[in-house]
Structure formats: structure tokens, C-alpha cells
Design a protein around this motif. Structure first.
Motif, mmCIF file in Angstrom:
data_model
loop_
_atom_site.group_PDB
_atom_site.id
_atom_site.type_symbol
_atom_site.label_atom_id
_atom_site.label_comp_id
_atom_site.label_asym_id
_atom_site.label_seq_id
_atom_site.Cartn_x
_atom_site.Cartn_y
_atom_site.Cartn_z
ATOM 1 N N GLN A 188 0.864 -1.187 0.000
ATOM 2 C CA GLN A 188 0.000 0.000 0.000
ATOM 3 C C GLN A 188 0.898 1.233 0.000
ATOM 4 N N LEU A 189 0.874 1.995 -1.089
ATOM 5 C CA LEU A 189 1.728 3.170 -1.259
ATOM 6 C C LEU A 189 0.923 4.442 -1.043
ATOM 7 N N GLU A 190 1.541 5.388 -0.327
ATOM 8 C CA GLU A 190 0.977 6.730 -0.147
ATOM 9 C C GLU A 190 2.063 7.726 -0.535
ATOM 10 N N VAL A 191 1.757 8.595 -1.496
ATOM 11 C CA VAL A 191 2.720 9.589 -1.978
ATOM 12 C C VAL A 191 2.202 10.984 -1.669
ATOM 13 N N SER A 192 3.092 11.842 -1.199
ATOM 14 C CA SER A 192 2.810 13.268 -1.033
ATOM 15 C C SER A 192 4.072 14.010 -1.464
ATOM 16 N N GLN A 193 4.022 15.314 -1.466
ATOM 17 C CA GLN A 193 5.171 16.083 -1.949
ATOM 18 C C GLN A 193 6.413 15.790 -1.110
ATOM 19 N N ASP A 194 7.442 15.288 -1.785
ATOM 20 C CA ASP A 194 8.747 14.966 -1.200
ATOM 21 C C ASP A 194 8.725 13.791 -0.240
ATOM 22 N N HIS A 195 7.610 13.081 -0.127
ATOM 23 C CA HIS A 195 7.491 11.963 0.810
ATOM 24 C C HIS A 195 6.776 10.774 0.170
ATOM 25 N N ALA A 196 7.101 9.586 0.685
ATOM 26 C CA ALA A 196 6.362 8.383 0.322
ATOM 27 C C ALA A 196 6.391 7.422 1.499
ATOM 28 N N ARG A 197 5.321 6.684 1.625
ATOM 29 C CA ARG A 197 5.197 5.661 2.672
ATOM 30 C C ARG A 197 4.650 4.409 2.009
ATOM 31 N N LEU A 198 5.378 3.320 2.160
ATOM 32 C CA LEU A 198 4.979 2.046 1.568
ATOM 33 C C LEU A 198 4.881 1.002 2.667
ATOM 34 N N THR A 199 3.708 0.381 2.778
ATOM 35 C CA THR A 199 3.480 -0.666 3.763
ATOM 36 C C THR A 199 3.358 -1.996 3.035
ATOM 37 N N LEU A 200 4.149 -2.973 3.480
ATOM 38 C CA LEU A 200 4.092 -4.307 2.896
ATOM 39 C C LEU A 200 3.679 -5.316 3.961
ATOM 40 N N PRO A 201 2.676 -6.131 3.667
ATOM 41 C CA PRO A 201 2.386 -7.237 4.580
ATOM 42 C C PRO A 201 3.489 -8.285 4.422
ATOM 43 N N ILE A 202 3.965 -8.810 5.529
ATOM 44 C CA ILE A 202 5.039 -9.799 5.475
ATOM 45 C C ILE A 202 4.448 -11.174 5.179
ATOM 46 N N GLN A 203 4.996 -11.806 4.164
ATOM 47 C CA GLN A 203 4.587 -13.150 3.784
ATOM 48 C C GLN A 203 5.628 -14.151 4.289
ATOM 49 N N GLU A 204 5.220 -15.367 4.490
ATOM 50 C CA GLU A 204 6.146 -16.406 4.940
ATOM 51 C C GLU A 204 7.323 -16.548 3.977
ATOM 52 N N SER A 205 7.079 -16.327 2.698
ATOM 53 C CA SER A 205 8.136 -16.461 1.690
ATOM 54 C C SER A 205 9.198 -15.368 1.804
ATOM 55 N N PHE A 206 8.980 -14.335 2.615
ATOM 56 C CA PHE A 206 9.973 -13.281 2.831
ATOM 57 C C PHE A 206 11.089 -13.724 3.772
ATOM 58 N N MET A 207 10.869 -14.811 4.525
ATOM 59 C CA MET A 207 11.761 -15.180 5.612
ATOM 60 C C MET A 207 13.006 -15.929 5.141
ATOM 61 N N HIS A 208 14.134 -15.626 5.799
ATOM 62 C CA HIS A 208 15.332 -16.435 5.585
ATOM 63 C C HIS A 208 15.328 -17.593 6.575
ATOM 64 N N ALA A 209 16.351 -18.427 6.547
ATOM 65 C CA ALA A 209 16.385 -19.660 7.339
ATOM 66 C C ALA A 209 16.269 -19.421 8.844
ATOM 67 N N ALA A 210 16.702 -18.255 9.323
ATOM 68 C CA ALA A 210 16.651 -17.963 10.760
ATOM 69 C C ALA A 210 15.320 -17.339 11.195
ATOM 70 N N GLY A 211 14.358 -17.205 10.263
ATOM 71 C CA GLY A 211 13.019 -16.775 10.632
ATOM 72 C C GLY A 211 12.747 -15.294 10.637
ATOM 73 N N ALA A 212 13.615 -14.489 10.044
ATOM 74 C CA ALA A 212 13.376 -13.041 9.926
ATOM 75 C C ALA A 212 13.315 -12.674 8.440
ATOM 76 N N VAL A 213 12.836 -11.475 8.166
ATOM 77 C CA VAL A 213 12.711 -11.014 6.784
ATOM 78 C C VAL A 213 14.100 -10.924 6.133
ATOM 79 N N HIS A 214 14.209 -11.490 4.929
ATOM 80 C CA HIS A 214 15.464 -11.450 4.172
ATOM 81 C C HIS A 214 15.761 -10.022 3.720
ATOM 82 N N GLY A 215 17.014 -9.670 3.651
ATOM 83 C CA GLY A 215 17.439 -8.317 3.299
ATOM 84 C C GLY A 215 16.980 -7.823 1.945
#
Length: 143
Positions: free
Chosen positions: A25-52
Motif C-alpha cells: 500500500q503506497l501513499e505519496v505526497s510532496q517529497d514523501h512516500a510511505r509504503l506498507t508491505l504485509p510480510i509473507q512467509e516467503s519473505f523469511m530467511h532460514a533464521a526466521g526473519a525477513v530477508h534483506g
């Protein structure tokens, strides 16, 4: 800048085929942006946190749109990007908040932060964006 430009940028983000995977979900305003991503299981690396790679995706996109908020004629290209990881993300969502910090005739620089769903700083980055020859038009989803 005007609200119509910001809404077109948000639609352009949503129309990009690659972004259907992220469902952000992206929100853009002048000189700013905010992007929210829901974390999916497929984002995780082997140690259980979001991959870089997902930190980069979030920061590159949010910084890009903060910069693109100032350019209405052509599409910007990422020329370089620096990324710093400060904390692993293990929650349900991640947020990129970015702002434009510099503009010259040929390039724009934006800085951003990655936040977890508790608002903690998990990473930071800055990008240099260059003007392309690709027009902002309906062919790339800017409609």
C-alpha cells in the motif's frame, strides 16, 4: 505538485506486475512516500526473519516515489543505493518511510527508514535517482 500526480504515481506502483507479489500500500505526497508491505512467509530467511532483499525493495520503492513526487515529465531510475540493516523484522508488516533530501538538474537524492509493525527502526537507506528518457504516461501505468 498536485494530488492528481501523487494518485497517478500510486496507481503506477500498483500496476507494475512485480508489485502484485508484494501487495503493498503506497501513499505519496510532496517529497514523501510511505509504503506498507504485509510480510509473507516467503519473505523469511532460514533464521526466521525477513530477508534483506525485501528491505531493499521497500526502501528503493519508497525513496524512488519520494523523489518521483517532484518529477512529472519522466520516469526516474535508481542510479545507486546504500542500505544499512539495524534490526531483524519478524512481525506482520514492514513500512518504508522516505523523503526527498536533495535535487539538482540531473539527480535526486532520497533517504528512508524501514520500520517493523511496532514502529522500530530496522534499516535505513539512501538512493540517488536519475532522470530517464521514459515519459510518465499510461504505457507505464501512470494514468
Amino acid at each position: 505538485m498536485n494530488e492528481a500526480h501523487f494518485r497517478r504515481l500510486e496507481r503506477m506502483y500498483a500496476a507494475a506486475p512485480f508489485n502484485t507479489y508484494y501487495r503493498g500500500q503506497l501513499e505519496v505526497s510532496q517529497d514523501h512516500a510511505r509504503l506498507t508491505l504485509p510480510i509473507q512467509e516467503s519473505f523469511m530467511h532460514a533464521a526466521g526473519a525477513v530477508h534483506g532483499t525485501h528491505y531493499f525493495k521497500l526502501l528503493d520503492d519508497s525513496c524512488f516515489f519520494a523523489a518521483q513526487s517532484r518529477v512529472t515529465e519522466v520516469f526516474l531510475l535508481t542510479a545507486s543505493f546504500n542500505l544499512y540493516f539495524t534490526r531483524p523484522i519478524v512481525g506482520k508488516s514492514m513500512v518504508g518511510e522516505a523523503k526527498l533530501v536533495s535535487r539538482t538538474a540531473r539527480q535526486l537524492i532520497a533517504e528512508g527508514v524501514v520500520l517493523d509493525d511496532q514502529g522500530r527502526d530496522c534499516g535505513r537507506g539512501s538512493g540517488v535517482f536519475a532522470l530517464s528518457r521514459i515519459p510518465l504516461d499510461e504505457k507505464i501505468g501512470y494514468a
